[in-house]
Scaffold this active site. Structure first.
Site, mmCIF file in Angstrom:
data_model
loop_
_atom_site.group_PDB
_atom_site.id
_atom_site.type_symbol
_atom_site.label_atom_id
_atom_site.label_comp_id
_atom_site.label_asym_id
_atom_site.label_seq_id
_atom_site.Cartn_x
_atom_site.Cartn_y
_atom_site.Cartn_z
ATOM 1 N N ASP A 29 -10.141 17.508 -20.109
ATOM 2 C CA ASP A 29 -10.017 18.538 -21.127
ATOM 3 C C ASP A 29 -8.883 18.253 -22.096
ATOM 4 O OD1 ASP A 29 -11.996 19.889 -19.757
ATOM 5 O OD2 ASP A 29 -10.837 21.730 -19.495
ATOM 6 N N HIS B 96 -7.997 26.124 -28.845
ATOM 7 C CA HIS B 96 -7.728 26.537 -27.468
ATOM 8 C C HIS B 96 -7.395 28.016 -27.333
ATOM 9 C CE1 HIS B 96 -6.256 26.237 -23.257
ATOM 10 N NE2 HIS B 96 -7.086 25.208 -23.217
ATOM 11 N N HIS C 230 -6.658 16.601 -17.271
ATOM 12 C CA HIS C 230 -6.309 16.612 -18.688
ATOM 13 C C HIS C 230 -5.728 15.247 -19.050
ATOM 14 C CE1 HIS C 230 -6.122 20.859 -17.453
ATOM 15 N NE2 HIS C 230 -6.424 21.159 -18.703
#
Length: 255
Positions: A66, A121, A211
């Site tokens: 992500d 986000h 991530h």
């Protein structure tokens, strides 16, 4: 956070780090979910398993990342290429896709699945329908312009989704993808700890969340891949995990 800062604009790092205060068992998700096994049991008309991996038979797991791309992503792509693993990337638009167009193109060119993680986000459940649509549409357009393919998958920030988010996703042709294993890598730079957390939580039909913007994450990936392969897992993209089912727009997929 000590060491190198993640490649993100003002407010993005804080929004990502806020996940630490949430339960990552996805208590914020108020929508019904569909498991990979359930998806496979309802194949689309004429659908075939085209990749040579049939997750109805193989022990499959999906590796997902992500909030990139970032300056660490080239090394990650090198690792994945060396290990012959395809991953699924959920990309942030404004401060990540826009400054790293070549990395987005490379992901698609090397066979990775490229998905949507919104434009800035924001927590989608805090927005109205127009706000949700803008967060997703801008990233859809940016990725399509670079790869020639409009994403069919999205991951809601912090796993937060509801009926309104699902309705907008349905309109935009996006299935929602949650996860079953995470290392909380936003809260540590310890690569060994990241590796241990993922290996402890990994299971069949799992979806791993990492991530590629945090210092400790990419160095942990080779050992994670090697150990899970040793345990008999086959790495697949999220669409491969669901095949011969096809991700359905608006639905929420979670192991």
């Amino acid at each position: 956070m000590p060491g190198k800062k993640p490649a993100s604009g003002p407010g993005i790092t804080a929004a990502l780090a806020a996940v630490a205060s949430l339960s990552l068992v996805l208590s914020g998700c108020s929508a019904a979910t569909t498991s990979p096994g359930d998806a496979r049991s309802h194949p689309a008309a004429g659908a075939l398993v085209k990749t040579g991996v049939d997750c109805r038979q193989a022990r499959c797991i999906a590796l997902t990342f992500d909030a990139g791309p970032s300056e660490d992503t080239p090394r990650l792509l090198d690792i994945l290429k060396e290990k012959k693993v395809h991953a699924t990337f959920f990309l942030l638009g404004k401060n990540h896709v826009v400054p790293h167009p070549d990395l987005v193109r490379r992901m698609a060119r090397e066979g990775h699945e490229v998905g949507n993680h919104t434009w800035t986000h924001q927590r989608l459940t805090d927005l109205d329908a127009d706000g949700i649509r803008e967060e997703l549409s801008r990233t859809q357009d940016a990725i399509a312009a670079l790869t020639g393919r409009t994403p069919t998958l999205m991951r809601p920030p912090q796993g937060r989704t509801d009926r309104e988010v699902s309705d907008v996703c349905r309109d935009l042709g996006l299935a929602q993808v949650l996860w079953s294993a995470t290392a909380k890598d936003y809260a540590t730079t310890d690569s060994q700890l990241i590796e241990d957390r993922i290996l402890d939580a990994a299971g069949p039909d799992g979806i791993i969340l990492l991530h590629d913007i945090y210092r400790g994450t990419v160095p942990a990936v080779p050992a994670i891949i090697d150990e899970l392969k040793r345990r008999g897992y086959t790495f697949v993209t999220v669409p491969e995990l669901l095949a011969p089912g096809v991700p359905e727009p608006g639905k929420v997929y979670k192991p």
